[in-house]
Design a protein around this motif. Structure first.
Motif, PDB file in Angstrom:
ATOM      1  N   UNK A  94       5.985  22.451  26.841  1.00  0.00           N
ATOM      2  CA  UNK A  94       6.259  23.077  28.286  1.00  0.00           C
ATOM      3  C   UNK A  94       5.921  22.165  29.265  1.00  0.00           C
ATOM      4  N   UNK A  95       6.925  21.261  29.759  1.00  0.00           N
ATOM      5  CA  UNK A  95       6.722  20.238  30.852  1.00  0.00           C
ATOM      6  C   UNK A  95       6.714  20.661  32.141  1.00  0.00           C
ATOM      7  N   UNK A  96       5.403  20.340  32.626  1.00  0.00           N
ATOM      8  CA  UNK A  96       5.181  20.906  34.269  1.00  0.00           C
ATOM      9  C   UNK A  96       5.451  19.770  35.053  1.00  0.00           C
ATOM     10  N   UNK A  97       6.318  20.000  36.076  1.00  0.00           N
ATOM     11  CA  UNK A  97       6.741  19.103  37.363  1.00  0.00           C
ATOM     12  C   UNK A  97       7.742  17.887  36.791  1.00  0.00           C
ATOM     13  N   UNK A  98       8.548  18.168  36.184  1.00  0.00           N
ATOM     14  CA  UNK A  98       9.642  17.065  35.703  1.00  0.00           C
ATOM     15  C   UNK A  98      10.503  16.659  36.777  1.00  0.00           C
ATOM     16  N   UNK A  99      10.961  15.497  36.791  1.00  0.00           N
ATOM     17  CA  UNK A  99      12.116  14.863  37.587  1.00  0.00           C
ATOM     18  C   UNK A  99      11.429  15.008  39.173  1.00  0.00           C
ATOM     19  N   UNK A 100      12.435  15.679  40.251  1.00  0.00           N
ATOM     20  CA  UNK A 100      11.905  15.575  41.463  1.00  0.00           C
ATOM     21  C   UNK A 100      11.016  16.561  41.727  1.00  0.00           C
ATOM     22  N   UNK A 101      10.630  17.420  40.801  1.00  0.00           N
ATOM     23  CA  UNK A 101       9.656  18.506  41.032  1.00  0.00           C
ATOM     24  C   UNK A 101       8.313  17.978  41.196  1.00  0.00           C
ATOM     25  N   UNK A 102       8.188  16.600  40.737  1.00  0.00           N
ATOM     26  CA  UNK A 102       6.724  16.043  40.949  1.00  0.00           C
ATOM     27  C   UNK A 102       6.974  15.168  42.395  1.00  0.00           C
ATOM     28  N   UNK A 103       7.654  16.117  43.403  1.00  0.00           N
ATOM     29  CA  UNK A 103       7.839  15.271  44.669  1.00  0.00           C
ATOM     30  C   UNK A 103       6.863  14.423  45.177  1.00  0.00           C
ATOM     31  N   UNK A 104       5.448  15.022  45.169  1.00  0.00           N
ATOM     32  CA  UNK A 104       4.556  14.222  46.008  1.00  0.00           C
ATOM     33  C   UNK A 104       3.760  13.101  45.400  1.00  0.00           C
ATOM     34  N   UNK A 105       4.374  12.996  44.368  1.00  0.00           N
ATOM     35  CA  UNK A 105       3.525  11.898  43.275  1.00  0.00           C
ATOM     36  C   UNK A 105       4.295  10.595  43.083  1.00  0.00           C
ATOM     37  N   UNK A 106       3.609   9.577  42.651  1.00  0.00           N
ATOM     38  CA  UNK A 106       4.386   8.180  42.879  1.00  0.00           C
ATOM     39  C   UNK A 106       4.665   8.162  41.285  1.00  0.00           C
ATOM     40  N   UNK A 107       5.228   6.710  40.893  1.00  0.00           N
ATOM     41  CA  UNK A 107       5.696   6.491  39.603  1.00  0.00           C
ATOM     42  C   UNK A 107       5.088   6.994  38.390  1.00  0.00           C
ATOM     43  N   UNK A 108       3.598   6.846  38.483  1.00  0.00           N
ATOM     44  CA  UNK A 108       2.993   7.065  37.027  1.00  0.00           C
ATOM     45  C   UNK A 108       3.130   8.672  36.753  1.00  0.00           C
ATOM     46  N   UNK A 109       3.243   9.550  37.867  1.00  0.00           N
ATOM     47  CA  UNK A 109       3.338  10.916  37.590  1.00  0.00           C
ATOM     48  C   UNK A 109       4.796  11.471  37.912  1.00  0.00           C
ATOM     49  N   UNK A 110       5.713  10.616  37.476  1.00  0.00           N
ATOM     50  CA  UNK A 110       7.257  10.869  37.758  1.00  0.00           C
ATOM     51  C   UNK A 110       7.917  10.916  36.263  1.00  0.00           C
ATOM     52  N   UNK A 111       8.341  12.093  35.724  1.00  0.00           N
ATOM     53  CA  UNK A 111       9.050  12.080  34.412  1.00  0.00           C
ATOM     54  C   UNK A 111      10.554  11.870  34.941  1.00  0.00           C
ATOM     55  N   UNK A 112      10.986  10.644  34.586  1.00  0.00           N
ATOM     56  CA  UNK A 112      12.536  10.633  35.100  1.00  0.00           C
ATOM     57  C   UNK A 112      13.109  10.019  33.877  1.00  0.00           C
ATOM     58  N   UNK A 113      12.468   9.756  32.659  1.00  0.00           N
ATOM     59  CA  UNK A 113      13.149   9.190  31.578  1.00  0.00           C
ATOM     60  C   UNK A 113      12.866  10.157  30.328  1.00  0.00           C
ATOM     61  N   UNK A 114      12.409  11.291  30.717  1.00  0.00           N
ATOM     62  CA  UNK A 114      11.772  12.393  29.651  1.00  0.00           C
ATOM     63  C   UNK A 114      12.733  12.769  28.844  1.00  0.00           C
ATOM     64  N   UNK A 115      13.900  13.201  29.522  1.00  0.00           N
ATOM     65  CA  UNK A 115      15.242  13.669  28.744  1.00  0.00           C
ATOM     66  C   UNK A 115      15.526  12.511  27.512  1.00  0.00           C
ATOM     67  N   UNK A 116      15.747  11.273  27.916  1.00  0.00           N
ATOM     68  CA  UNK A 116      16.053  10.169  27.007  1.00  0.00           C
ATOM     69  C   UNK A 116      14.926  10.137  25.917  1.00  0.00           C
ATOM     70  N   UNK A 117      13.436  10.185  26.358  1.00  0.00           N
ATOM     71  CA  UNK A 117      12.627   9.996  25.321  1.00  0.00           C
ATOM     72  C   UNK A 117      12.725  11.077  24.403  1.00  0.00           C
ATOM     73  N   UNK A 118      12.611  12.428  24.642  1.00  0.00           N
ATOM     74  CA  UNK A 118      12.593  13.509  23.799  1.00  0.00           C
ATOM     75  C   UNK A 118      13.694  13.750  23.104  1.00  0.00           C
ATOM     76  N   UNK A 119      14.976  13.501  23.480  1.00  0.00           N
ATOM     77  CA  UNK A 119      16.115  13.823  22.745  1.00  0.00           C
ATOM     78  C   UNK A 119      16.363  12.446  21.534  1.00  0.00           C
ATOM     79  N   UNK A 120      15.587  11.709  21.736  1.00  0.00           N
ATOM     80  CA  UNK A 120      15.869  10.472  20.587  1.00  0.00           C
ATOM     81  C   UNK A 120      14.650  10.968  19.416  1.00  0.00           C
ATOM     82  N   UNK A 121      13.674  11.770  19.489  1.00  0.00           N
ATOM     83  CA  UNK A 121      12.964  12.471  18.508  1.00  0.00           C
ATOM     84  C   UNK A 121      13.759  12.992  17.578  1.00  0.00           C
ATOM     85  N   UNK A 122      13.302  12.695  16.103  1.00  0.00           N
ATOM     86  CA  UNK A 122      14.095  13.591  15.068  1.00  0.00           C
ATOM     87  C   UNK A 122      13.773  15.148  15.143  1.00  0.00           C
ATOM     88  N   UNK A 123      14.797  15.766  15.167  1.00  0.00           N
ATOM     89  CA  UNK A 123      14.431  17.343  15.147  1.00  0.00           C
ATOM     90  C   UNK A 123      14.318  18.165  16.479  1.00  0.00           C
TER      91      UNK A 123
END
Length: 312
Positions: A94-123
């Motif tokens: 359960x991923x909290x504040x993904x994408x723009x929902x991490x609105x007030x945070x800088x790059x270290x707290x922005x998950x804008x590559x998460x779909x790419x990373x997770x869909x590349x994992x087997x299963x």
């Protein structure tokens, strides 16, 4: 029903469920008192949490784990891949504040590559609900499925009532001959606004909620690209690896091409601010989306790939 209410109800009715967090209790504040030792907070240790969750899953449990999206997908990536993905264990992320929902945070707290990373994992299965109503309709099936899952948690309330969820199926909101917008998660709200504006301009507009990104509804993508003059992908994610890439993969798999206009981040993180300001600054409000679509010539004769519309 809220996310926390749904998780509490399911966990109390099924002792296999374990609720875990890496010291991020925003979504589960009231659960510890109700679940007792079936609630585990590992502290700021996302990797340890995933390893422990995998161990519990090996012993017949279904752990639902919580952390900030950026840390859950990147800091713990190897553990998700190796401990949950490769052995195909039912660890539910359960991923909290993904994408723009991490609105007030800088790059270290922005998950804008998460779909790419997770869909590349087997299963691994990957989902992005449009709002809270969509979320609570999707989660029972996701949590009871044997595969590991990654869910972009979205607890925003909207007035839209979503259709029942089926794993691997998109939600067809409307069909259109001129334009079809494919989107997921938070930006579904803005897509609805864009659709209304475009319809008022006389266009026939379709909208699809791509709530299941892996497995993905190939039929919905193929139908949209074949039956609309222009297909738009809209996502709060990098262009690479997200919905635009998914659409390209599906088209190539079937030997097809299409006119596709992507709205995505172009290898840059978004400017931190309040959420409405973020979307306006990056060009993702319903009005801005509609204006860019109207500015693109949808009356073409030969299929082509549209010039991407990036945030600058």
């Amino acid at each position: 029903m809220s996310y926390e209410e749904l998780l509490t109800e399911i966990a109390l009715s099924d002792e296999r469920f374990i609720v875990m967090t890496a010291e991020n209790r925003a979504l589960v504040r009231n659960i510890p008192a109700k679940l007792g030792n079936r609630f585990i907070d590992t502290g700021i240790t996302e990797q340890t949490m995933i390893g422990a969750a995998a161990g519990l899953a090996l012993r017949g449990r279904t752990p639902v784990v919580h952390a900030l999206a950026s840390f859950l997908t990147m800091r713990a990536f190897e553990f998700v891949r190796t401990d949950a993905g490769i052995p195909n264990l039912p660890v539910k992320l359960s991923s909290f504040i993904p994408g723009f929902l991490s609105d007030g945070n800088g790059p270290t707290h922005q998950a804008v590559e998460d779909i790419s990373l997770m869909r590349g994992i087997p299963n691994m299965t990957v989902f992005a609900p449009a709002d809270e109503d969509d979320l609570v309709k999707m989660l029972p099936q996701i949590w009871n499925h044997p595969n590991p899952s990654y869910v972009r948690i979205n607890t925003r309330k909207t007035d839209y009532q979503h259709s029942p969820f089926e794993l691997g199926k998109a939600e067809i909101i409307a069909e259109g001959e001129d334009v079809t917008i494919l989107t997921y998660g938070l930006l579904f709200e803005q897509a609805l606004i864009a659709v209304d504006i475009l319809k008022n301009e006389g266009l026939s507009v379709g909208l699809i909620n791509m709530r299941s990104l892996k497995p993905v509804d190939e039929h919905a993508i193929l139908h949209a690209t074949r039956n609309s003059k222009l297909t738009v992908t809209l996502e709060d994610h990098f262009l690479t690896g997200g919905l635009y890439s998914i659409v390209a993969e599906v088209l190539l798999k079937h030997g097809l091409t299409a006119n596709v206009l992507p709205f995505a981040l172009n290898e840059k993180w978004f400017k931190p601010s309040l959420l409405p300001n973020v979307m306006e600054h990056e060009g993702f409000t319903g009005k801005q989306i509609a204006e860019k679509i109207l500015g693109y010539n949808t009356r073409f004769h030969q299929p082509q790939i549209a010039v991407p519309q990036f945030s600058e």
